[in-house]
Design a protein around this motif. Structure first.
Motif, short mmCIF file in Angstrom:
data_model
loop_
_atom_site.label_atom_id
_atom_site.label_comp_id
_atom_site.label_asym_id
_atom_site.label_seq_id
_atom_site.Cartn_x
_atom_site.Cartn_y
_atom_site.Cartn_z
N PHE A 94 0.83 -1.20 0.00
CA PHE A 94 0.00 0.00 0.00
C PHE A 94 0.87 1.25 0.00
CE2 PHE A 94 -1.96 3.39 2.54
CZ PHE A 94 -3.12 3.63 1.80
N GLU A 137 2.69 1.95 -3.35
CA GLU A 137 1.78 2.41 -4.41
C GLU A 137 1.27 3.82 -4.17
OE1 GLU A 137 -1.35 -0.41 -5.01
OE2 GLU A 137 0.03 -2.04 -5.53
N ASN A 138 1.33 4.29 -2.92
CA ASN A 138 0.80 5.60 -2.58
C ASN A 138 1.87 6.56 -2.06
OD1 ASN A 138 -2.33 5.35 -2.83
ND2 ASN A 138 -1.69 3.47 -1.78
N TYR A 183 -4.13 -4.38 3.06
CA TYR A 183 -4.07 -3.48 1.89
C TYR A 183 -5.45 -2.90 1.59
CZ TYR A 183 -3.47 -1.95 -2.96
OH TYR A 183 -3.46 -1.22 -4.12
N HIS A 184 -6.47 -3.75 1.56
CA HIS A 184 -7.84 -3.32 1.26
C HIS A 184 -8.34 -2.30 2.28
CE1 HIS A 184 -12.10 -3.56 0.20
NE2 HIS A 184 -12.35 -3.82 1.47
N GLU A 218 -6.72 1.08 1.89
CA GLU A 218 -7.32 1.77 0.74
C GLU A 218 -8.64 2.44 1.14
OE1 GLU A 218 -7.64 -0.89 -2.68
OE2 GLU A 218 -6.17 0.43 -3.63
N LEU A 249 -7.82 5.62 2.81
CA LEU A 249 -7.32 6.63 1.88
C LEU A 249 -8.45 7.22 1.04
CD1 LEU A 249 -4.85 8.06 0.64
CD2 LEU A 249 -4.71 6.17 -1.01
N ASN A 250 -9.33 6.37 0.54
CA ASN A 250 -10.37 6.81 -0.40
C ASN A 250 -11.64 7.28 0.30
OD1 ASN A 250 -8.72 6.09 -2.58
ND2 ASN A 250 -9.42 3.96 -2.49
#
Length: 335
Positions: free
Chosen positions: A57, A60-61, A263-264, A267, A270-271
């Motif tokens: 994670f 990727e970010n 990871y999920h 996310e 973050l979102n």
């Protein structure tokens, strides 16, 4: 990833207030996550799965990650107390061993966001990832109960602690759902990293006529695998796809995709927003499962798992996902 391994000085900054927290936790120019493990990673592969999910994670970010490995629960408390005041967007820890220390620290530092993996902490600034392992363990029990020829099956578990009862009770229920007359033998190693004792228990089960012995003993499962090879009974992998180790005796693997779940969930933070609640994952979310049934594997089917067996397993998988049957979670009544 940067590893931080040092002893804290005697003047830990316990009691200092953390900066204000917003529901959007990744708001600074330089996002940062701190993983504080309750023990050395080398003794617990599950902790490495947590790290892998965070690192993926973060890479990727474009986030910064530090990892600290505690020697014991007292040191875990010290680390959590100190770093709660250091401005991390999120501090992550994991397993039931972290519960007490995290509860105490998070209660004091109410502005700091925390995430615990594999256990539940009921505080507004703590998000908790939990798994419905009993759902996959039920399918494992269905397999054992359906294929046994001796009507005796077993499970070697690491310790007699509440969390592992999800494996034990799910397995027992699965066995008796398809084979009410089967005898289920359960015993505990007393440790998460003792293959020798796990092997001895599994051999004893085999000599008591068990022809399927599941392992839920972490590193101890390798002792169960050795016993299966020597004594000729069937067994199953745990957490990861372990069929390749001994395809003749390891029929299936019960999967726990902790890296994917972490990871999920990150996310989601973050979102959407960080929420101090329980994020629980089971067969429906596909972070829990079994090889050949819920997740593909490169290993071929053992001849014991024929088309009829696959149909039975898929039948119960669909019933669990649709909630036609609910596998009880023995931790549901926790406070």
């Amino acid at each position: 990833m940067k590893y931080v391994l040092f002893l804290l000085s005697a003047f830990l900054l316990v009691g200092c207030e953390a900066s204000d927290q917003n529901d959007q936790i990744f708001t600074s120019d330089e996002h940062s996550i701190l993983l504080i493990l309750p023990e050395r990673m080398g003794t617990n592969p599950f902790l490495n799965d947590i790290r892998i999910g965070i690192e993926r994670f973060s890479e990727e970010n474009n986030m910064h990650v530090n990892t600290i490995e505690s020697k014991n629960e007292e040191q875990l408390y010290d680390y959590l107390s100190y770093y709660a005041n250091e401005g991390y967007d999120l501090i992550v820890t994991g397993t039931y061993k972290a519960h007490d220390a995290l509860y105490d620290v998070a209660s004091e530092y109410s502005s700091q966001s925390f995430l615990i993996v594999d256990f539940f902490v009921d505080l507004p600034n703590v998000a908790s990832i939990t798994f419905q392992e009993q759902e996959a363990s039920f399918l494992l029990g269905v397999l054992a109960g359906y294929i046994t020829e001796t009507n005796v099956v077993g499970m070697v578990a690491a310790m007699d602690v509440p969390l592992l009862q999800k494996w034990v009770t799910g397995y027992e229920l699965g066995v008796h759902t398809v084979n009410p007359e089967a005898k289920v033998i359960i015993d505990y190693v007393g440790h998460f990293a003792d293959p020798a004792t796990a092997k001895d228990i599994a051999i004893e089960f085999a000599r008591d006529n068990a022809d399927f012995v599941a392992g839920a003993a972490a590193v101890g499962n390798y002792g169960v695998f050795e016993a299966a090879l020597e004594e000729g009974f069937y067994t199953a992998g745990q957490d990861h796809d372990q069929l390749i180790i001994d395809p003749e005796h390891i029929l299936i693997s019960q999967l726990k995709m902790a890296d994917e779940a972490v990871y999920h969930t990150l996310e989601l933070f973050l979102n959407e927003t960080f929420q101090g609640k329980e994020y629980t994952y089971g067969l429906k979310e596909e972070f829990i499962g079994v090889t050949h049934i819920t997740h593909p594997t490169d290993s071929p089917l053992n001849h014991v798992i024929n088309e009829e067996v696959l149909q039975v397993l898929n039948h119960y998988k669909e019933q669990i996902i649709s909630k036609e049957i609910v596998i009880p979670n023995p931790l549901e009544d926790r406070q």
